[in-house]
Design an enzyme around this catalytic site. Structure first.
Site, PDB file in Angstrom:
ATOM      1  N   GLY A 172       1.135  -0.892   0.193  1.00  0.00           N
ATOM      2  CA  GLY A 172       0.164  -0.352  -0.195  1.00  0.00           C
ATOM      3  C   GLY A 172       0.739   1.544  -0.242  1.00  0.00           C
ATOM      4  O   GLY A 172       1.863   1.327   0.495  1.00  0.00           O
ATOM      5  N   ILE A 220       1.540   3.040   6.783  1.00  0.00           N
ATOM      6  CA  ILE A 220       0.236   3.850   7.960  1.00  0.00           C
ATOM      7  C   ILE A 220       0.250   3.542   9.097  1.00  0.00           C
ATOM      8  O   ILE A 220      -0.254   4.002  10.114  1.00  0.00           O
ATOM      9  CB  ILE A 220      -0.897   4.237   7.148  1.00  0.00           C
ATOM     10  CG1 ILE A 220      -1.448   3.092   6.921  1.00  0.00           C
ATOM     11  CG2 ILE A 220      -0.225   5.087   6.169  1.00  0.00           C
ATOM     12  CD1 ILE A 220      -3.096   3.911   6.448  1.00  0.00           C
ATOM     13  N   ASP A 221       0.240   1.438   9.331  1.00  0.00           N
ATOM     14  CA  ASP A 221      -0.657   1.053   9.951  1.00  0.00           C
ATOM     15  C   ASP A 221       0.578   0.303  11.346  1.00  0.00           C
ATOM     16  O   ASP A 221       0.871   0.483  12.501  1.00  0.00           O
ATOM     17  CB  ASP A 221      -0.121  -0.119  10.311  1.00  0.00           C
ATOM     18  CG  ASP A 221      -1.197  -0.748   8.689  1.00  0.00           C
ATOM     19  OD1 ASP A 221      -2.315   0.020   8.691  1.00  0.00           O
ATOM     20  OD2 ASP A 221      -1.141  -1.979   7.938  1.00  0.00           O
ATOM     21  N   ARG A 242      -4.103   7.264   3.547  1.00  0.00           N
ATOM     22  CA  ARG A 242      -3.295   6.772   3.126  1.00  0.00           C
ATOM     23  C   ARG A 242      -2.865   8.380   1.554  1.00  0.00           C
ATOM     24  O   ARG A 242      -1.515   7.922   1.057  1.00  0.00           O
ATOM     25  CB  ARG A 242      -3.255   5.699   2.286  1.00  0.00           C
ATOM     26  CG  ARG A 242      -3.270   4.772   2.968  1.00  0.00           C
ATOM     27  CD  ARG A 242      -2.520   3.555   2.730  1.00  0.00           C
ATOM     28  NE  ARG A 242      -2.796   3.256   1.262  1.00  0.00           N
ATOM     29  CZ  ARG A 242      -3.127   2.074   0.667  1.00  0.00           C
ATOM     30  NH1 ARG A 242      -3.565   1.771   1.252  1.00  0.00           N
ATOM     31  NH2 ARG A 242      -3.323   2.089  -0.609  1.00  0.00           N
TER      32      ARG A 242
HETATM   33  O1  F6P Z   1      -1.346  -2.027   5.477  1.00  0.00           O
HETATM   34  C1  F6P Z   1      -1.461  -0.768   4.862  1.00  0.00           C
HETATM   35  C2  F6P Z   1      -3.236  -0.111   4.959  1.00  0.00           C
HETATM   36  O2  F6P Z   1      -4.049   0.716   4.466  1.00  0.00           O
HETATM   37  C3  F6P Z   1      -4.405  -1.467   5.772  1.00  0.00           C
HETATM   38  O3  F6P Z   1      -3.925  -0.412   6.935  1.00  0.00           O
HETATM   39  C4  F6P Z   1      -5.550  -1.412   4.986  1.00  0.00           C
HETATM   40  O4  F6P Z   1      -6.084  -2.400   5.841  1.00  0.00           O
HETATM   41  C5  F6P Z   1      -5.130  -1.966   3.469  1.00  0.00           C
HETATM   42  O5  F6P Z   1      -3.698  -1.220   3.369  1.00  0.00           O
HETATM   43  C6  F6P Z   1      -5.735  -1.458   2.330  1.00  0.00           C
HETATM   44  O6  F6P Z   1      -5.259  -2.073   1.182  1.00  0.00           O
HETATM   45  P1  F6P Z   1      -6.085  -2.176   0.018  1.00  0.00           P
HETATM   46  O7  F6P Z   1      -4.872  -0.429  -0.632  1.00  0.00           O
HETATM   47  O8  F6P Z   1      -5.290  -2.838  -0.730  1.00  0.00           O
HETATM   48  O9  F6P Z   1      -6.772  -1.465  -0.042  1.00  0.00           O
END
Ligand code: F6P
Length: 343
Positions: free
Chosen positions: A11, A127-128, A276
């Site tokens: 991500g 970000i986690d 994000r």
């Molecule tokens: O790992 C970062 C993150 O934003 C998590 O918080 C979230 O669960 C996931 O990625 C979402 O992923 P995607 O962008 O594939 O929907």
């Protein structure tokens, strides 16, 4: 002089461009290295899809969110002949070393490539903030700020309408964003994956608060939080190439349960990818720049198989394997501090 390949995987998060800029700037100015950027994470490495990174092409990107290289959740080791294709691609582009910037999945691939003898220095991002081996990852503070700003806004509308507002934040299976944003935003309840919750208890807490004369409440729920009785769900069925389920939507069910059980009008907001996107905050620009400078120093010294990390206030290098240990879950003390302000 070496030719070095950068990539951003997993991500995206605010601060990635700060790292790219720092690696390239110091690498050219101090050491005279050459750089290419692989497009869309490991997918670009597999396909030998790369662009030249120069002083000019990495100028003016410090404040920009996302990644100028693009990203993907590609797992080299789930692809046919993945390792061989990576080797071929690096040979074709005359790459001496790789600097992958990513979370546990991207760096997991980096660790395996390093074990296979490739020259790799990893940079942690997410970000986690759930990556072991580093106290903080860049992107986290920006996400917390976005969530806090949202909670501030939701406070005023909750108050005007006498409502309970449920705010869902990201974080996967860690409650860092929820706890930080909940603490900063003055949330009345914070629900995190590390502490399965009882819906009745949440409702009781809200009732008590309202009985004391407050007529609105803010509940912050992490996307990965689950009730003790398993009654509410936030998982989609599909899994990515690293085996992760997609999370999201617990706030929808929580809103309904709270309204039905307490009689208080409730509304939910899922912040999702807003957390994000956009401009990195100053902290993340600085951390990304510090990581980038340390990463290129490590490559220059041939100190491979490492990940740069923040320990206290210092930037250090740790073995990649350390970063790939268990995810770093929320510090219980932080949750207990947030708890002081509940209700
Ligand atoms: O790992 C970062 C993150 O934003 C998590 O918080 C979230 O669960 C996931 O990625 C979402 O992923 P995607 O962008 O594939 O929907």
């Amino acid at each position: 002089m070496a030719r070095i390949g950068l990539l951003t995987g997993g991500g995206d998060c605010p601060g990635l461009n700060a790292v790219i800029r720092a690696v390239v700037r110091k690498g050219i100015n101090a050491y005279g290295h050459d750089f290419v950027g692989f497009r869309y994470g490991w997918a670009g490495v597999l396909a030998a899809d790369a662009i030249e990174l120069t002083h000019q092409s990495t100028s003016g990107i410090l404040h920009r969110g996302g990644t100028i290289l693009g990203t993907s959740r590609t797992n080299v080791f789930k692809e046919e002949n993945g390792l061989e294709r990576v080797r071929e691609s690096l040979a074709q582009l005359s790459i001496d070393a790789l600097v992958p910037i990513g979370g546990e999945d991207t760096l997991g691939v980096a660790g395996k490539l390093s074990d296979a003898g490739l020259n790799v220095v990893g940079v942690p991002k997410t970000i986690d903030n759930d990556l072991a081996g580093t106290d903080f990852t860049f992107g986290f503070q920006t996400a917390v700020q976005v969530a806090t700003d949202a909670i501030d806004r939701l406070h005023t509308t909750a108050e005007s309408h006498n409502r309970v507002i449920v705010v869902e934040v990201m974080g996967r299976h860690a409650g860092w964003i929820a706890a930080y944003a909940g603490l900063a935003g003055g949330a009345d309840v914070v629900l995190v994956p590390e502490r399965p919750f009882d819906v009745d208890e949440v409702c009781e807490r809200l009732r008590r608060r309202h009985a004391q004369g407050r007529n609105f409440s803010i509940v912050v729920v992490a996307e990965g939080a689950t009730p003790t009785d398993g009654s509410l769900h936030s998982e989609f069925e599909a899994k990515d190439s690293f085996g992760h389920v997609r999370l999201g939507g617990i706030a929808i069910e929580l809103e309904r349960e709270i309204e039905q059980r307490t009689g208080f009008e409730a509304r939910m907001t899922i912040l999702g990818h807003v957390q994000r996107g956009g401009t990195p905050c100053a902290y993340d620009r600085v951390l990304g720049s510090r990581f980038g400078v340390e990463a290129i120093d490590a490559v220059h010294e041939g100190d491979y198989g490492k990940m740069v990390a923040l320990r206290g206030t210092e930037i250090v290098r740790v073995p990649l394997s350390e970063a790939l240990a268990e995810p770093k879950l929320l510090d219980p003390k932080l949750f207990e501090t947030a708890e002081v302000f509940f209700g």
